[in-house]
Every structure is written in C-alpha cells, then in structure tokens.
Design a protein around this motif. Sequence first.
Motif, PDB file in Angstrom:
ATOM      1  N   THR A   1      44.010  41.557  31.927  1.00  0.00           N
ATOM      2  CA  THR A   1      44.568  40.712  30.874  1.00  0.00           C
ATOM      3  C   THR A   1      45.870  40.074  31.342  1.00  0.00           C
ATOM      4  N   LEU A   2      46.741  40.865  31.964  1.00  0.00           N
ATOM      5  CA  LEU A   2      48.018  40.334  32.449  1.00  0.00           C
ATOM      6  C   LEU A   2      47.788  39.251  33.497  1.00  0.00           C
ATOM      7  N   GLU A   3      46.845  39.508  34.385  1.00  0.00           N
ATOM      8  CA  GLU A   3      46.550  38.547  35.451  1.00  0.00           C
ATOM      9  C   GLU A   3      45.975  37.249  34.887  1.00  0.00           C
ATOM     10  N   ASN A   4      45.113  37.355  33.889  1.00  0.00           N
ATOM     11  CA  ASN A   4      44.475  36.167  33.320  1.00  0.00           C
ATOM     12  C   ASN A   4      45.381  35.368  32.389  1.00  0.00           C
ATOM     13  N   LEU A   5      46.278  36.054  31.675  1.00  0.00           N
ATOM     14  CA  LEU A   5      47.097  35.371  30.683  1.00  0.00           C
ATOM     15  C   LEU A   5      48.505  35.014  31.151  1.00  0.00           C
ATOM     16  N   LEU A   6      49.133  35.895  31.922  1.00  0.00           N
ATOM     17  CA  LEU A   6      50.545  35.691  32.245  1.00  0.00           C
ATOM     18  C   LEU A   6      50.822  35.460  33.732  1.00  0.00           C
ATOM     19  N   PHE A   7      50.320  36.323  34.556  1.00  0.00           N
ATOM     20  CA  PHE A   7      50.648  36.261  35.979  1.00  0.00           C
ATOM     21  C   PHE A   7      49.584  35.446  36.731  1.00  0.00           C
ATOM     22  N   THR A   8      49.544  34.175  36.397  1.00  0.00           N
ATOM     23  CA  THR A   8      48.556  33.268  36.972  1.00  0.00           C
ATOM     24  C   THR A   8      49.124  32.605  38.224  1.00  0.00           C
ATOM     25  N   ALA A   9      48.269  31.916  38.959  1.00  0.00           N
ATOM     26  CA  ALA A   9      48.679  31.251  40.200  1.00  0.00           C
ATOM     27  C   ALA A   9      49.727  30.166  39.949  1.00  0.00           C
ATOM     28  N   GLU A  10      49.769  29.620  38.733  1.00  0.00           N
ATOM     29  CA  GLU A  10      50.725  28.557  38.406  1.00  0.00           C
ATOM     30  C   GLU A  10      52.154  29.077  38.226  1.00  0.00           C
ATOM     31  N   LEU A  11      52.296  30.376  38.089  1.00  0.00           N
ATOM     32  CA  LEU A  11      53.611  30.979  37.861  1.00  0.00           C
ATOM     33  C   LEU A  11      54.485  30.843  39.109  1.00  0.00           C
ATOM     34  N   ASP A  12      55.776  30.717  38.890  1.00  0.00           N
ATOM     35  CA  ASP A  12      56.720  30.606  40.003  1.00  0.00           C
ATOM     36  C   ASP A  12      56.553  31.796  40.953  1.00  0.00           C
ATOM     37  N   PRO A  13      56.513  31.532  42.257  1.00  0.00           N
ATOM     38  CA  PRO A  13      56.295  32.608  43.237  1.00  0.00           C
ATOM     39  C   PRO A  13      57.330  33.739  43.175  1.00  0.00           C
ATOM     40  N   HIS A  14      58.557  33.423  42.771  1.00  0.00           N
ATOM     41  CA  HIS A  14      59.588  34.465  42.651  1.00  0.00           C
ATOM     42  C   HIS A  14      59.154  35.548  41.659  1.00  0.00           C
ATOM     43  N   ILE A  15      58.556  35.108  40.561  1.00  0.00           N
ATOM     44  CA  ILE A  15      58.148  36.027  39.501  1.00  0.00           C
ATOM     45  C   ILE A  15      56.786  36.643  39.819  1.00  0.00           C
ATOM     46  N   LEU A  16      55.867  35.817  40.283  1.00  0.00           N
ATOM     47  CA  LEU A  16      54.516  36.277  40.591  1.00  0.00           C
ATOM     48  C   LEU A  16      54.520  37.354  41.670  1.00  0.00           C
ATOM     49  N   SER A  17      55.453  37.267  42.605  1.00  0.00           N
ATOM     50  CA  SER A  17      55.498  38.250  43.693  1.00  0.00           C
ATOM     51  C   SER A  17      55.737  39.670  43.173  1.00  0.00           C
ATOM     52  N   VAL A  18      56.478  39.811  42.066  1.00  0.00           N
ATOM     53  CA  VAL A  18      56.726  41.145  41.500  1.00  0.00           C
ATOM     54  C   VAL A  18      55.398  41.739  41.015  1.00  0.00           C
ATOM     55  N   PHE A  19      54.601  40.932  40.342  1.00  0.00           N
ATOM     56  CA  PHE A  19      53.290  41.384  39.871  1.00  0.00           C
ATOM     57  C   PHE A  19      52.373  41.698  41.055  1.00  0.00           C
ATOM     58  N   GLN A  20      52.387  40.847  42.054  1.00  0.00           N
ATOM     59  CA  GLN A  20      51.535  41.062  43.234  1.00  0.00           C
ATOM     60  C   GLN A  20      51.928  42.336  43.984  1.00  0.00           C
ATOM     61  N   GLN A  21      53.214  42.619  44.050  1.00  0.00           N
ATOM     62  CA  GLN A  21      53.674  43.872  44.671  1.00  0.00           C
ATOM     63  C   GLN A  21      53.153  45.071  43.889  1.00  0.00           C
ATOM     64  N   PHE A  22      53.209  44.973  42.561  1.00  0.00           N
ATOM     65  CA  PHE A  22      52.693  46.045  41.720  1.00  0.00           C
ATOM     66  C   PHE A  22      51.193  46.230  41.946  1.00  0.00           C
ATOM     67  N   CYS A  23      50.455  45.129  42.009  1.00  0.00           N
ATOM     68  CA  CYS A  23      49.011  45.191  42.253  1.00  0.00           C
ATOM     69  C   CYS A  23      48.717  45.830  43.608  1.00  0.00           C
ATOM     70  N   ALA A  24      49.534  45.522  44.595  1.00  0.00           N
ATOM     71  CA  ALA A  24      49.344  46.089  45.932  1.00  0.00           C
ATOM     72  C   ALA A  24      49.550  47.605  45.921  1.00  0.00           C
ATOM     73  N   LEU A  25      50.455  48.077  45.091  1.00  0.00           N
ATOM     74  CA  LEU A  25      50.679  49.524  44.979  1.00  0.00           C
ATOM     75  C   LEU A  25      49.488  50.216  44.343  1.00  0.00           C
ATOM     76  N   GLN A  26      48.804  49.519  43.456  1.00  0.00           N
ATOM     77  CA  GLN A  26      47.658  50.079  42.751  1.00  0.00           C
ATOM     78  C   GLN A  26      46.396  50.103  43.595  1.00  0.00           C
ATOM     79  N   ALA A  27      46.366  49.296  44.639  1.00  0.00           N
ATOM     80  CA  ALA A  27      45.159  49.176  45.474  1.00  0.00           C
ATOM     81  C   ALA A  27      44.910  50.402  46.327  1.00  0.00           C
TER      82      ALA A  27
END
Length: 186
Positions: A160-186
């Motif tokens: 849900t977060l990925e589809n609604l908020l942390f989309t590819a259009e989001l500024d990379p500064h902010i999106l990188s925090v979500f991507q780091q979190f996703c990487a920890l979960q992998a």
Amino acid sequence: RSSDLDCAAVANWIFSPELSRDFTRLYVWEILHSTIRKMNKHVQKIQKELEDIKGRLEKQHKRRDSDDDNSDYDHSSDREDGPLEEQIERLQEKVESAQSEQKNLFLVIFQRFIMILTEHLVRCETGGIDVRTPWYKNCIERLQQIFLQHYKIIHQYMLTLENLLFTAELDPHILSVFQQFCALQA
C-alpha cells in the motif's frame, strides 16, 4: 486523556504549521511514537480477544467430538456455538476496522513526512540553498526511525505504501529512505 484522541489527528497535529517551531524537539517524537504504540496495542488486544474466543470454540468442538464417541451426545451444545460464532464475527470486524485505522495512521504519518520534506526541498532548490540543513537531516532521521522502530507493523502495509506514497515520481531524497527500508526487509 489520550484514549479519547484519534491517532491520525495526533499525527496531523504533529506535522501542522502550529507545531513547526517545535518539530525537532524530542517530546514531539515521543508523542508520535506513543500514539503509534497505542494504536498497535489496540489492534493486538482485539486480535488476542479474537484468538481467545476461537480457542474456546475449538475446545468446545473437541469436547463435543469426544462426547460423540461416547454416543450419549447432547444436542444442546450445538446451540452453544451460536453466541461464540457471533462473537467471532463481531471481533473479526473489529480487527479489520482496527487494522484499517492502523494502516491509515501510517499513511497519514508518511504522507505528512513526504509533504513537509517536499516543501523543504522545493524551498531550497528555489532559493539555491543546500537541502542538507540540520532540520532536513533531523527530519530524514525521524522518518528512518519510524520505519525501523515500527518495522513489524509497517511491513504489513508495504505494498500500500509503495503504491500510494512511495512511488517512482517521489523525490529521490525521500524515496531512498523507503528503498533502504525495503532493502532491509529483503
């Protein structure tokens, strides 16, 4: 008392212009984490109630099955299932409602982080100022803290977060925090 407050309203208040002067103060973040914990405990409490009732129903079924083997089965126990099954239905609805509120709380929190960080980035780019101000670093670290401190719950809502908020259009500064979190979960 805090039990009378809507958790999403508390989150909105923390990110409101009225609180902007105190935004980096520790007490503000303690209030937010306390609000998240309150919501999580509420969901867990209802889930535990549901599991307890399901356990009682299962024990009742096992007792009845063993009574069936003894052939002097009392059909009145069939009527005992009704109230428990109704309770289970009501509690399942309550669990779904509480989980929906919990997901909404995280959506509000992350949406507000995105809004406030985006405003900062636009202001800095427009003014030709370096984005990495102490305020920005503090805000990014608080966003990371939310992800890390509440990762077990947030993980349920990743899609849900990925589809609604942390989309590819989001500024990379902010999106990188979500991507780091996703990487920890992998």
